[in-house]
Structures are given as C-alpha cells and as structure tokens.
Design a protein around this motif. Structure first.
Motif: not given
Length: 141
Positions: A107-114
């Motif tokens: 359950x993660x969030x990625x950087x907006x860059x990705x």
C-alpha cells in the motif's frame, strides 16, 4: 486510494518444513537486497530491539533513488513491516507468513514525477515481488 496510490498482494506457498528457514531469510533486514532486487543497498542507521531505521538506495538510477524506511520485525506474528517514510515511494509493505504462505501486501504512493508510469510501475513491482518471494522461499536464485 489517491491517484498516486498502488495496492496489491502477492503470495507464494511454502513447504511446511521450510517455514523457519524462510522466516530467518525474511526477517534478516541487512540481507534485503539479496532477495528484493529493487533495493540496491540497505544501510541500517539505528536499531532498537526489533525496529530499524534504514537508508535505502533503490535499483533505478538518478537523484530520486534514495529513501528512508522504518522497519519493524514482529517475530511472534512472523511479520516484517516496511514503512517508507521518505523518498520516491511512501507507504508500507507488509511481508509475512500465514499458514503455509509467504505474503507481501503493498500500500504505497509514488512520487508525482512517476505518475505517467504508474501502471508500468505497478506491474514491475508485482513481478519483482513475486520473484523476491520465490528467492526467499528458495524456488529460484
């Protein structure tokens, strides 16, 4: 779940006679890069009982490939909780043994860059997780 969120679960069966060996491999924080190939290096900055603060260098190149995680090893529940608190991904990964299964729940969030690569990243992480669990169990090297 936010637009940056990624959730999935992967599991592998374990031979009942291998449960303790698998737990030793799973709970050995310093050996994570051996199994989890997305983690190029793990540097344990602080260890307090079964809780670790670790600096992680991820396998992909570039200036955004470093992060910080709080890792808890719960021997009684055969669970390793990795909480990524700083870096290109944030959130948690729970790796645990339940019955005769080795399970990894993300359950993660990625950087907006990705964001543009989110669907590829999810498939890549799921495949990498399946391979890591197989390495931990000993099904492949």
């Amino acid at each position: 779940m936010s637009i940056l969120g990624i959730e999935f679960t992967v599991s592998r069966e374990i031979d009942p006679g291998d449960l303790e060996r698998v737990w030793r491999a799973l709970s050995d924080i310093s050996s994570m890069p051996r199994y989890w190939r997305g983690h190029r290096e793990i540097e344990i900055l602080n260890a307090d009982n079964n809780t670790y603060i670790a600096r992680i260098r991820f396998a992909f190149p570039g200036p955004s490939n470093r992060g910080l995680a709080r890792i808890e090893v719960h021997n009684d529940g055969k669970l390793v909780l990795i909480n990524y608190v700083k870096g290109p991904i944030k959130g948690y990964v729970m790796n645990y043994i339940s019955g005769n299964s080795l399970i990894s729940q993300w359950n993660i969030s990625i950087s907006p860059l990705f964001l543009i690569m989110k669907s590829w990243i999810k498939r890549h992480f799921m495949s990498g997780t399946s391979n890591a669990l197989a390495r931990i169990i000993g099904d492949e090297t």
